[in-house]
Design a protein around this motif. Structure first.
Motif, PDB file in Angstrom:
ATOM      1  N   UNK A   6       0.826  -1.209   0.000  1.00 30.13           N
ATOM      2  CA  UNK A   6       0.000   0.000   0.000  1.00 30.13           C
ATOM      3  C   UNK A   6       0.861   1.260   0.000  1.00 30.13           C
ATOM      4  N   UNK A   7       1.953   1.264   0.748  1.00 30.58           N
ATOM      5  CA  UNK A   7       2.837   2.420   0.776  1.00 30.58           C
ATOM      6  C   UNK A   7       3.453   2.672  -0.593  1.00 30.58           C
ATOM      7  N   UNK A   8       3.862   1.603  -1.271  1.00 35.63           N
ATOM      8  CA  UNK A   8       4.399   1.766  -2.627  1.00 35.63           C
ATOM      9  C   UNK A   8       3.334   2.290  -3.580  1.00 35.63           C
ATOM     10  N   UNK A   9       2.121   1.782  -3.442  1.00 30.73           N
ATOM     11  CA  UNK A   9       1.039   2.217  -4.312  1.00 30.73           C
ATOM     12  C   UNK A   9       0.724   3.699  -4.088  1.00 30.73           C
ATOM     13  N   UNK A  10       0.709   4.116  -2.818  1.00 32.63           N
ATOM     14  CA  UNK A  10       0.435   5.520  -2.513  1.00 32.63           C
ATOM     15  C   UNK A  10       1.557   6.400  -3.036  1.00 32.63           C
ATOM     16  N   UNK A  11       2.803   5.947  -2.888  1.00 34.03           N
ATOM     17  CA  UNK A  11       3.939   6.749  -3.346  1.00 34.03           C
ATOM     18  C   UNK A  11       3.925   6.908  -4.862  1.00 34.03           C
ATOM     19  N   UNK A  12       3.668   5.827  -5.564  1.00 32.97           N
ATOM     20  CA  UNK A  12       3.680   5.870  -7.024  1.00 32.97           C
ATOM     21  C   UNK A  12       2.348   6.319  -7.609  1.00 32.97           C
ATOM     22  N   UNK A  13       1.333   6.285  -6.801  1.00 33.26           N
ATOM     23  CA  UNK A  13       0.028   6.673  -7.297  1.00 33.26           C
ATOM     24  C   UNK A  13      -0.598   5.552  -8.104  1.00 33.26           C
ATOM     25  N   UNK A  14      -1.661   5.862  -8.751  1.00 34.67           N
ATOM     26  CA  UNK A  14      -2.371   4.869  -9.542  1.00 34.67           C
ATOM     27  C   UNK A  14      -1.572   4.473 -10.779  1.00 34.67           C
ATOM     28  N   UNK A  15      -0.532   5.220 -11.106  1.00 39.88           N
ATOM     29  CA  UNK A  15       0.303   4.926 -12.266  1.00 39.88           C
ATOM     30  C   UNK A  15       0.952   3.553 -12.117  1.00 39.88           C
ATOM     31  N   UNK A  16       1.189   3.122 -10.892  1.00 43.72           N
ATOM     32  CA  UNK A  16       1.775   1.815 -10.655  1.00 43.72           C
ATOM     33  C   UNK A  16       0.870   0.704 -11.195  1.00 43.72           C
ATOM     34  N   UNK A  17      -0.414   0.899 -11.165  1.00 43.15           N
ATOM     35  CA  UNK A  17      -1.360  -0.122 -11.588  1.00 43.15           C
ATOM     36  C   UNK A  17      -1.851   0.122 -13.022  1.00 43.15           C
ATOM     37  N   UNK A  18      -2.254   1.347 -13.331  1.00 43.51           N
ATOM     38  CA  UNK A  18      -2.880   1.642 -14.616  1.00 43.51           C
ATOM     39  C   UNK A  18      -1.963   2.566 -15.409  1.00 43.51           C
ATOM     40  N   UNK A  19      -0.904   2.025 -15.979  1.00 46.91           N
ATOM     41  CA  UNK A  19       0.063   2.877 -16.673  1.00 46.91           C
ATOM     42  C   UNK A  19      -0.399   3.258 -18.070  1.00 46.91           C
ATOM     43  N   UNK A  20      -1.339   2.564 -18.633  1.00 50.11           N
ATOM     44  CA  UNK A  20      -1.793   2.880 -19.981  1.00 50.11           C
ATOM     45  C   UNK A  20      -2.727   4.068 -20.061  1.00 50.11           C
ATOM     46  N   UNK A  21      -3.154   4.611 -18.935  1.00 48.45           N
ATOM     47  CA  UNK A  21      -4.120   5.703 -18.946  1.00 48.45           C
ATOM     48  C   UNK A  21      -3.550   6.988 -18.360  1.00 48.45           C
ATOM     49  N   UNK A  22      -2.292   7.263 -18.632  1.00 45.08           N
ATOM     50  CA  UNK A  22      -1.665   8.485 -18.134  1.00 45.08           C
ATOM     51  C   UNK A  22      -1.958   9.610 -19.118  1.00 45.08           C
ATOM     52  N   UNK A  23      -2.627  10.657 -18.687  1.00 43.90           N
ATOM     53  CA  UNK A  23      -2.900  11.754 -19.627  1.00 43.90           C
ATOM     54  C   UNK A  23      -1.630  12.552 -19.921  1.00 43.90           C
ATOM     55  N   UNK A  24      -1.598  13.161 -21.083  1.00 40.48           N
ATOM     56  CA  UNK A  24      -0.473  14.018 -21.449  1.00 40.48           C
ATOM     57  C   UNK A  24      -0.578  15.323 -20.664  1.00 40.48           C
ATOM     58  N   UNK A  25       0.457  16.165 -20.711  1.00 45.76           N
ATOM     59  CA  UNK A  25       0.360  17.457 -20.006  1.00 45.76           C
ATOM     60  C   UNK A  25      -0.817  18.315 -20.478  1.00 45.76           C
ATOM     61  N   UNK A  26      -1.298  18.052 -21.674  1.00 47.08           N
ATOM     62  CA  UNK A  26      -2.443  18.817 -22.178  1.00 47.08           C
ATOM     63  C   UNK A  26      -3.771  18.173 -21.800  1.00 47.08           C
ATOM     64  N   UNK A  27      -3.739  17.036 -21.113  1.00 42.39           N
ATOM     65  CA  UNK A  27      -4.949  16.380 -20.655  1.00 42.39           C
ATOM     66  C   UNK A  27      -5.531  15.391 -21.644  1.00 42.39           C
ATOM     67  N   UNK A  28      -4.793  15.082 -22.691  1.00 39.54           N
ATOM     68  CA  UNK A  28      -5.283  14.153 -23.703  1.00 39.54           C
ATOM     69  C   UNK A  28      -4.901  12.729 -23.308  1.00 39.54           C
ATOM     70  N   UNK A  29      -5.869  11.835 -23.321  1.00 41.16           N
ATOM     71  CA  UNK A  29      -5.595  10.424 -23.026  1.00 41.16           C
ATOM     72  C   UNK A  29      -5.543   9.685 -24.355  1.00 41.16           C
ATOM     73  N   UNK A  30      -4.409   9.103 -24.650  1.00 44.63           N
ATOM     74  CA  UNK A  30      -4.262   8.368 -25.904  1.00 44.63           C
ATOM     75  C   UNK A  30      -4.528   6.889 -25.661  1.00 44.63           C
ATOM     76  N   UNK A  31      -5.168   6.258 -26.622  1.00 43.98           N
ATOM     77  CA  UNK A  31      -5.447   4.826 -26.520  1.00 43.98           C
ATOM     78  C   UNK A  31      -4.143   4.050 -26.679  1.00 43.98           C
ATOM     79  N   UNK A  32      -4.023   2.962 -25.950  1.00 38.63           N
ATOM     80  CA  UNK A  32      -2.810   2.156 -26.019  1.00 38.63           C
ATOM     81  C   UNK A  32      -3.188   0.685 -25.929  1.00 38.63           C
ATOM     82  N   UNK A  33      -2.650  -0.093 -26.837  1.00 34.63           N
ATOM     83  CA  UNK A  33      -2.813  -1.546 -26.799  1.00 34.63           C
ATOM     84  C   UNK A  33      -1.429  -2.154 -26.951  1.00 34.63           C
ATOM     85  N   UNK A  34      -1.034  -3.041 -26.046  1.00 37.87           N
ATOM     86  CA  UNK A  34       0.308  -3.617 -26.135  1.00 37.87           C
ATOM     87  C   UNK A  34       0.457  -4.493 -27.382  1.00 37.87           C
TER      88      UNK A  34
END
Length: 91
Positions: A27-55
Motif C-alpha cells: 500500500x505504501x508503494x502504491x500511494x507513493x507511485x500513485x495509480x500509475x503503478x497499476x494503470x500505466x496505460x491511462x496516463x494523460x499528457x500534459x495537455x490532458x489528452x488520453x491516448x489509446x494504447x494496446x500492447x
C-alpha cells in the motif's frame, strides 16, 4: 514504518503481523507511485489528452517471459529453502 518493523525478528516471524506488514508495504508503494503503478496505460499528457494504447505481441511476450523467469527463480529458491530446512530438521 512497515519496512522498519520487518527488521525486528520477533515481529517478522509472526504470521499475522508478517501478512499485515507486507500489505502495508504494498500500500505504501502504491500511494507513493500513485495509480500509475497499476494503470500505466491511462496516463494523460500534459495537455490532458488520453491516448489509446494496446500492447503489441512482442510486449506481451516479454511480459509473460519476465513472469515465467520470476516464477522459475521463485520455484528454485523454494526448493533450495525446503531442502535446507529438511536437512536442518534431520540433524
Amino acid at each position: 514504518l512497515c519496512t522498519t518493523l520487518m527488521l525486528i525478528p520477533a515481529v517478522r516471524h509472526r504470521g499475522r503481523s508478517l501478512a499485515l506488514l507486507c500489505v502495508g508495504i504494498i500500500l505504501a508503494l502504491w500511494i507513493e507511485k500513485g495509480l500509475v503503478l497499476i494503470v500505466t496505460g491511462f496516463i494523460p499528457s500534459p495537455l490532458g489528452v488520453i491516448t489509446e494504447y494496446a500492447p503489441t505481441a512482442l510486449e506481451i511476450a516479454v511480459t509473460v517471459g519476465v513472469y515465467a523467469v520470476g516464477g522459475f527463480v521463485l520455484t528454485v529458491l523454494y526448493k533450495l529453502v525446503l531442502s535446507v530446512r529438511e536437512r536442518m530438521q534431520s540433524v
